[in-house]
Structure formats: C-alpha cells, structure tokens
Write an enzyme that holds these catalytic residues in place. Structure first.
Site, PDB file in Angstrom:
ATOM      1  N   ASN A  89     -85.317 -19.136 -19.463  1.00  0.00           N
ATOM      2  CA  ASN A  89     -84.076 -18.421 -18.588  1.00  0.00           C
ATOM      3  C   ASN A  89     -82.892 -19.436 -18.768  1.00  0.00           C
ATOM      4  OD1 ASN A  89     -82.917 -16.533 -16.805  1.00  0.00           O
ATOM      5  ND2 ASN A  89     -83.226 -18.255 -15.219  1.00  0.00           N
TER       6      ASN A  89
ATOM      7  N   GLY B 250     -75.108  -8.811 -21.841  1.00  0.00           N
ATOM      8  CA  GLY B 250     -75.855  -9.184 -22.995  1.00  0.00           C
ATOM      9  C   GLY B 250     -75.160 -10.249 -23.850  1.00  0.00           C
TER      10      GLY B 250
ATOM     11  N   GLU C  58     -73.288 -21.723 -21.844  1.00  0.00           N
ATOM     12  CA  GLU C  58     -74.559 -21.121 -22.006  1.00  0.00           C
ATOM     13  C   GLU C  58     -74.570 -20.336 -23.661  1.00  0.00           C
ATOM     14  OE1 GLU C  58     -74.911 -18.081 -19.159  1.00  0.00           O
ATOM     15  OE2 GLU C  58     -73.623 -18.921 -17.933  1.00  0.00           O
TER      16      GLU C  58
ATOM     17  N   LEU D 136     -82.004  -9.732 -14.595  1.00  0.00           N
ATOM     18  CA  LEU D 136     -82.107  -9.755 -13.057  1.00  0.00           C
ATOM     19  C   LEU D 136     -83.192  -9.196 -12.281  1.00  0.00           C
ATOM     20  CD1 LEU D 136     -78.435  -8.602 -12.746  1.00  0.00           C
ATOM     21  CD2 LEU D 136     -79.238 -11.086 -12.647  1.00  0.00           C
ATOM     22  N   LYS D 137     -84.450  -9.022 -12.846  1.00  0.00           N
ATOM     23  CA  LYS D 137     -85.570  -8.722 -12.137  1.00  0.00           C
ATOM     24  C   LYS D 137     -86.725  -9.672 -12.107  1.00  0.00           C
ATOM     25  CE  LYS D 137     -84.825  -4.424 -10.910  1.00  0.00           C
ATOM     26  NZ  LYS D 137     -84.700  -3.843  -9.658  1.00  0.00           N
TER      27      LYS D 137
ATOM     28  N   HIS E 158     -79.439 -20.285 -16.821  1.00  0.00           N
ATOM     29  CA  HIS E 158     -78.873 -20.243 -15.414  1.00  0.00           C
ATOM     30  C   HIS E 158     -77.472 -20.834 -15.099  1.00  0.00           C
ATOM     31  CE1 HIS E 158     -79.068 -19.778 -11.135  1.00  0.00           C
ATOM     32  NE2 HIS E 158     -78.327 -20.890 -11.057  1.00  0.00           N
TER      33      HIS E 158
ATOM     34  N   ILE F 189     -90.020 -11.411 -12.811  1.00  0.00           N
ATOM     35  CA  ILE F 189     -90.889 -11.340 -13.893  1.00  0.00           C
ATOM     36  C   ILE F 189     -92.206 -11.493 -13.364  1.00  0.00           C
ATOM     37  CG2 ILE F 189     -91.872 -12.203 -15.974  1.00  0.00           C
ATOM     38  CD1 ILE F 189     -89.037 -11.212 -16.633  1.00  0.00           C
TER      39      ILE F 189
ATOM     40  N   ASP G 206     -86.059 -19.757 -10.848  1.00  0.00           N
ATOM     41  CA  ASP G 206     -85.365 -21.134 -11.127  1.00  0.00           C
ATOM     42  C   ASP G 206     -85.631 -22.390 -11.105  1.00  0.00           C
ATOM     43  OD1 ASP G 206     -83.093 -18.956 -11.816  1.00  0.00           O
ATOM     44  OD2 ASP G 206     -82.293 -19.271 -10.046  1.00  0.00           O
TER      45      ASP G 206
HETATM   46  C1  GRF Z   1     -75.216 -15.151 -17.613  1.00  0.00           C
HETATM   47  O1  GRF Z   1     -74.236 -15.846 -16.639  1.00  0.00           O
HETATM   48  C2  GRF Z   1     -76.598 -16.136 -17.138  1.00  0.00           C
HETATM   49  O2  GRF Z   1     -76.419 -17.618 -16.894  1.00  0.00           O
HETATM   50  C3  GRF Z   1     -76.989 -15.186 -15.979  1.00  0.00           C
HETATM   51  O3  GRF Z   1     -76.634 -14.023 -16.192  1.00  0.00           O
HETATM   52  C4  GRF Z   1     -75.283 -13.985 -17.161  1.00  0.00           C
HETATM   53  C5  GRF Z   1     -75.743 -13.075 -18.285  1.00  0.00           C
HETATM   54  O4  GRF Z   1     -74.454 -12.940 -18.820  1.00  0.00           O
HETATM   55  N1  GRF Z   1     -78.204 -15.239 -15.747  1.00  0.00           N
HETATM   56  P1  GRF Z   1     -74.857 -12.107 -20.313  1.00  0.00           P
HETATM   57  O5  GRF Z   1     -75.360 -10.700 -19.859  1.00  0.00           O
HETATM   58  O6  GRF Z   1     -75.556 -12.676 -21.174  1.00  0.00           O
HETATM   59  O7  GRF Z   1     -73.550 -11.851 -20.639  1.00  0.00           O
END
Ligand code: GRF
Length: 216
Positions: A116, A21, A188, A99-100, A118, A102, A159
């Site tokens: 999202n 998170g 990110e 990770l699921k 990525h 939607i 994606d």
């Molecule tokens: C990140 O690298 C994001 O790009 C991917 O999962 C990771 C999540 O990291 N989809 P976090 O849970 O926000 O620390």
C-alpha cells in the site's frame, strides 16, 4: 526477447484503486517506458466512477468494479477479489488509493505480496480514517517539519505493516494541506513504481518487521 528473458511477462501486478488513480497511471507509464519490471495485469476498483478506470479502458488493461453489495460481505469480497487476481496470475497486489479494508482472507492469500502507499511517514499519521486530505491536515496541525510517503506491506491492521520504502519531503511554512499533498504525491509517484520494480526483480525479502532490499 523470449518470455523467459522478459521479466515483465513473468510478473503480473494487480492494482486496486478507488479514485483518481494517478499512482496506478505512474506505474503503467513506467512499465510502458521500460523503466520497471513487472506489468499491470488488471485493475480493480471499489467505485464504478473512479477516474483511473477510464485510463485502464483506454489502455486496454482489464478492469473490474467491486459491486457495493459484494464488498458488504467479507467472504464474498475476499472470494471475488482473489478470483480476479488469480485469473490474471497476479504476483503482487498494489493498493494505490484503495479506500476499502481488504478482507483478511485476501491479505493472507497475498501475505508479503500486497503493498500500500500511504501519504505520510508511518507509523505517524496512519490508521483507520487517516487518508487523503485528513493526513496532511493532521501533519500541519501537529506542526511537523517533515512529512513524506511510505510504501508498506499490507497486514490485517490498517497501515501497520512493515515499511518497504519511505521518503521525506519538507513541510514549508506556508504549506496548506493541498500544497503539502502535491509535494507528497510527487514522492508517491516515485516510490510506488520503484517498489513494483523491486518486487518484480525479486529483490525484496520480508524478514519479520524488517523488509530487506537486496542490491541488484
Ligand atoms: C494517494 O495520496 C495515496 O497515498 C492515498 O490515496 C491517494 C491516491 O491517489 N492512499 P491516486 O488515486 O493514486 O491519484
């Protein structure tokens, strides 16, 4: 400041997580520091042990866990998810390490309003099964000189939605999947709060596959 003047009051954001998170926390920290418009109205996790949930509880952010049996049924998954998002009048759904897949009904309900993050430059190194460490391993295995992060609109296919923001990082000769992941994660953490701010300020226009960002 009246509620009308305070944009954050008017733009509730729902964040979906599955683990650490850190992206969710960065959005929240940017919100607390007043660096972005919009506010996190709720956090929804696909796992009860997601570290991000503890942060949400500590900070008084309403949080929910999707039960495994609910996620197994597409209709129940969609109904539960949409129900919680509507309860909080969510205007933008942010998948931050969720990770699921939607359910289609939820993607449609928030068409153009679900994003999202990525950890690569899409459309390279994306799609089903391409998440976490695997992405960085694939980038290194291919011998890429750059990688990066992409914030994109969520569509029915993994994606594959149009990019909203992208930023490169260099791939260094001594990189491992872990060092590359750390460098990408920094980007990110910059891009996702920025994307929330752009949506909250009404500066994003989705025109087919082109996402236009208006200047404030
Ligand atoms: C990140 O690298 C994001 O790009 C991917 O999962 C990771 C999540 O990291 N989809 P976090 O849970 O926000 O620390």
């Amino acid at each position: 400041m009246s509620a009308e003047e305070d944009k954050s009051v008017q733009f509730p954001v729902g964040v979906l997580i599955s683990g650490r998170g850190s992206n969710f926390m960065r959005i929240h920290q940017a919100q607390l520091a007043g660096r972005i418009a919009g506010h996190i109205a709720c956090v929804i996790s696909s796992r009860p042990d997601a570290e991000g949930l503890a942060y949400a509880r500590e900070h008084g952010i309403p949080s929910y866990v999707l039960p495994a049996e609910v996620m197994r049924r597409e209709d129940a998954f969609a109904e539960t998810l949409i129900g919680w998002l509507q309860q909080h009048h969510v205007q933008l759904v942010v998948l931050a390490g969720f990770l699921k897949k939607i359910p289609d009904a939820a993607v449609q309900a928030y068409a153009g309003r679900m994003i999202n993050i990525h950890p690569a430059l899409l459309p390279a190194f994306g799609g089903k099964g391409m998440y976490g460490r695997r992405v960085h391993e694939a980038v290194l295995d291919y011998g890429c000189k750059v990688s990066g992060a992409t914030v994109h609109i969520v569509t029915a296919e993994y994606d594959a939605g149009p990019p909203v923001l992208q930023k490169c990082v260099p791939v260094l000769e001594d990189d491992t999947p872990d060092t590359l992941a750390r460098r990408v994660l920094e980007v990110e953490h910059e891009l996702l709060p920025h994307a929330v701010d752009l949506f909250a300020r009404g500066l994003v226009e989705v025109r087919g596959r082109r996402v236009l960002i208006r200047q404030a």
